[in-house]
Scaffold this active site. Sequence first.
Site, PDB file in Angstrom:
ATOM      1  CE  LYS A  20      -2.100  -1.196   4.029  1.00  0.00           C
ATOM      2  NZ  LYS A  20      -1.087  -2.561   4.111  1.00  0.00           N
ATOM      3  NE  ARG A  95      -4.928  -0.216   8.872  1.00  0.00           N
ATOM      4  CZ  ARG A  95      -3.787  -0.582   8.775  1.00  0.00           C
ATOM      5  NH1 ARG A  95      -3.645  -1.988   8.855  1.00  0.00           N
ATOM      6  NH2 ARG A  95      -2.815   0.168   8.740  1.00  0.00           N
ATOM      7  NE  ARG A 134       7.897  -2.230   5.943  1.00  0.00           N
ATOM      8  CZ  ARG A 134       6.648  -2.364   6.298  1.00  0.00           C
ATOM      9  NH1 ARG A 134       5.761  -1.688   5.259  1.00  0.00           N
ATOM     10  NH2 ARG A 134       6.091  -2.680   7.224  1.00  0.00           N
ATOM     11  NE  ARG A 167       6.441  -0.195   9.714  1.00  0.00           N
ATOM     12  CZ  ARG A 167       5.171  -0.198   9.327  1.00  0.00           C
ATOM     13  NH1 ARG A 167       5.175   0.380   8.274  1.00  0.00           N
ATOM     14  NH2 ARG A 167       3.902  -0.791   9.780  1.00  0.00           N
ATOM     15  NE  ARG A 178       2.430  -4.707  11.095  1.00  0.00           N
ATOM     16  CZ  ARG A 178       3.420  -4.490  10.176  1.00  0.00           C
ATOM     17  NH1 ARG A 178       4.702  -5.084  10.274  1.00  0.00           N
ATOM     18  NH2 ARG A 178       3.020  -3.774   9.241  1.00  0.00           N
TER      19      ARG A 178
HETATM   20  P1  AP5 Z   1       4.731  -1.495   1.732  1.00  0.00           P
HETATM   21  O1  AP5 Z   1       4.658  -0.906   0.599  1.00  0.00           O
HETATM   22  O2  AP5 Z   1       5.578  -1.074   2.849  1.00  0.00           O
HETATM   23  O3  AP5 Z   1       3.452  -2.199   2.217  1.00  0.00           O
HETATM   24  P2  AP5 Z   1       2.138  -1.605   2.960  1.00  0.00           P
HETATM   25  O4  AP5 Z   1       1.051  -2.535   2.770  1.00  0.00           O
HETATM   26  O5  AP5 Z   1       2.183  -0.321   3.215  1.00  0.00           O
HETATM   27  O6  AP5 Z   1       2.593  -2.313   4.490  1.00  0.00           O
HETATM   28  P3  AP5 Z   1       2.678  -1.709   5.822  1.00  0.00           P
HETATM   29  O7  AP5 Z   1       3.403  -2.671   6.704  1.00  0.00           O
HETATM   30  O8  AP5 Z   1       3.028  -0.397   5.991  1.00  0.00           O
HETATM   31  O9  AP5 Z   1       1.090  -1.865   6.174  1.00  0.00           O
HETATM   32  P4  AP5 Z   1       0.308  -1.701   7.713  1.00  0.00           P
HETATM   33  O10 AP5 Z   1      -0.942  -1.617   7.265  1.00  0.00           O
HETATM   34  O11 AP5 Z   1       0.823  -2.996   8.315  1.00  0.00           O
HETATM   35  O12 AP5 Z   1       1.015  -0.605   8.423  1.00  0.00           O
HETATM   36  P5  AP5 Z   1       0.824   0.957   8.620  1.00  0.00           P
HETATM   37  O13 AP5 Z   1       2.077   1.592   8.477  1.00  0.00           O
HETATM   38  O14 AP5 Z   1      -0.340   1.411   7.781  1.00  0.00           O
HETATM   39  O15 AP5 Z   1       5.513  -2.855   1.119  1.00  0.00           O
HETATM   40  C1  AP5 Z   1       6.007  -3.944   2.108  1.00  0.00           C
HETATM   41  C2  AP5 Z   1       7.657  -4.337   1.501  1.00  0.00           C
HETATM   42  O16 AP5 Z   1       7.339  -5.074   0.320  1.00  0.00           O
HETATM   43  C3  AP5 Z   1       8.523  -3.121   0.985  1.00  0.00           C
HETATM   44  O17 AP5 Z   1       9.702  -3.591   1.415  1.00  0.00           O
HETATM   45  C4  AP5 Z   1       8.135  -3.144  -0.416  1.00  0.00           C
HETATM   46  O18 AP5 Z   1       9.522  -2.689  -1.081  1.00  0.00           O
HETATM   47  C5  AP5 Z   1       8.090  -4.493  -0.793  1.00  0.00           C
HETATM   48  N1  AP5 Z   1       7.230  -4.501  -1.861  1.00  0.00           N
HETATM   49  C6  AP5 Z   1       5.985  -3.846  -2.143  1.00  0.00           C
HETATM   50  N2  AP5 Z   1       5.410  -4.280  -3.152  1.00  0.00           N
HETATM   51  C7  AP5 Z   1       6.222  -5.214  -3.953  1.00  0.00           C
HETATM   52  C8  AP5 Z   1       6.028  -5.870  -5.102  1.00  0.00           C
HETATM   53  N3  AP5 Z   1       5.051  -5.872  -6.069  1.00  0.00           N
HETATM   54  N4  AP5 Z   1       6.870  -7.029  -5.319  1.00  0.00           N
HETATM   55  C9  AP5 Z   1       7.739  -7.262  -4.466  1.00  0.00           C
HETATM   56  N5  AP5 Z   1       7.958  -6.380  -3.288  1.00  0.00           N
HETATM   57  C10 AP5 Z   1       6.986  -5.250  -2.878  1.00  0.00           C
HETATM   58  O19 AP5 Z   1       0.267   1.003  10.106  1.00  0.00           O
HETATM   59  C11 AP5 Z   1       1.101   0.767  11.190  1.00  0.00           C
HETATM   60  C12 AP5 Z   1       0.549   0.621  12.448  1.00  0.00           C
HETATM   61  O20 AP5 Z   1      -0.368   1.670  12.867  1.00  0.00           O
HETATM   62  C13 AP5 Z   1      -0.688  -0.727  12.371  1.00  0.00           C
HETATM   63  O21 AP5 Z   1      -0.119  -1.982  12.744  1.00  0.00           O
HETATM   64  C14 AP5 Z   1      -1.536  -0.178  13.427  1.00  0.00           C
HETATM   65  O22 AP5 Z   1      -1.082  -0.334  14.696  1.00  0.00           O
HETATM   66  C15 AP5 Z   1      -1.521   1.284  13.471  1.00  0.00           C
HETATM   67  N6  AP5 Z   1      -2.700   1.979  12.484  1.00  0.00           N
HETATM   68  C16 AP5 Z   1      -2.289   2.316  11.133  1.00  0.00           C
HETATM   69  N7  AP5 Z   1      -3.616   2.938  10.435  1.00  0.00           N
HETATM   70  C17 AP5 Z   1      -4.543   2.534  11.473  1.00  0.00           C
HETATM   71  C18 AP5 Z   1      -5.956   2.534  11.434  1.00  0.00           C
HETATM   72  N8  AP5 Z   1      -6.541   3.128  10.488  1.00  0.00           N
HETATM   73  N9  AP5 Z   1      -6.611   2.132  12.283  1.00  0.00           N
HETATM   74  C19 AP5 Z   1      -5.987   1.664  13.761  1.00  0.00           C
HETATM   75  N10 AP5 Z   1      -4.629   1.599  13.570  1.00  0.00           N
HETATM   76  C20 AP5 Z   1      -3.968   1.998  12.629  1.00  0.00           C
END
Ligand code: AP5
Length: 219
Positions: A20, A95, A134, A167, A178
């Site tokens: 994402k 979410r 990552r 991270r 997660r």
């Molecule tokens: P990346 O693009 O970083 O993936 P992502 O889907 O953004 O993963 P996140 O871990 O950031 O999502 P998340 O939802 O767990 O965390 P968030 O930060 O939102 O890609 C991952 C890796 O794969 C990278 O190394 C990339 O290079 C590689 N990659 C990508 N695409 C690829 C492809 N096509 N081929 C090969 N490699 C690829 O949230 C963090 C925390 O915040 C949560 O755990 C929660 O505690 C809190 N939080 C955030 N939002 C909310 C909410 N709305 N409600 C409640 N809590 C929340």
Amino acid sequence: MKGLFADVYIVLLGPPGAGKGTQAQRIAVATKLVHISTGDMFRENVKNQTELGKLANDYMSRGELVPDEVTIEMLLERISRDDARAGAMFDGFPRNVVQAEALDAALAREGAKVDFALLISVRDEELVARLGGRWICRNCGKLYHERNDPPKRAGVCDACGGELYQREDDRPEVVQSRLEKQKPPAALIEHYRKAHVLKEIDGEQSLDAVTAALLEAIR
Ligand code: AP5
């Protein structure tokens, strides 16, 4: 002058590690839409040791969602700012249905709605490998993967020369939690299916192919 995607609101859905954030950075460049990531906002608060950051960190470090009340309040404040009035792309929000309904209501007050909900699908084995490899730039936030999308020099950002870090919540035990607790729930997917805005994208293609598929979906 307004761009082609002015007034368009997009939500990116998908499990942790689906891509994402990576794709949001690319689509923001292509569409000029502002990229709003609740995860980035929480991490910024953790870094600055704000009260919100201290609270959020308790949940993030366990691989759990931050409570809706706090998350929704933060998001509503963010979308009230000028740069989000002409469209936005949400990464990591909503979410669940409670968050989705809060976003719907806030956009409706401005005569807007979610135009596209793009669900990026990736299998669990691949998610674990992605999160474990990552790396992120401490300065500009650019995302890398040590195998799939490495920087030219290990540990250094290609874009700005900043230091790369991993991270805290990408540790294996937190990743497991997660993946168990944070996949988009069926009711959320159904919420957007019923609104006729849901499109599913195969997230296991190359980075460029996923970007192309997402751009095609919103054209
Ligand atoms: P990346 O693009 O970083 O993936 P992502 O889907 O953004 O993963 P996140 O871990 O950031 O999502 P998340 O939802 O767990 O965390 P968030 O930060 O939102 O890609 C991952 C890796 O794969 C990278 O190394 C990339 O290079 C590689 N990659 C990508 N695409 C690829 C492809 N096509 N081929 C090969 N490699 C690829 O949230 C963090 C925390 O915040 C949560 O755990 C929660 O505690 C809190 N939080 C955030 N939002 C909310 C909410 N709305 N409600 C409640 N809590 C929340």
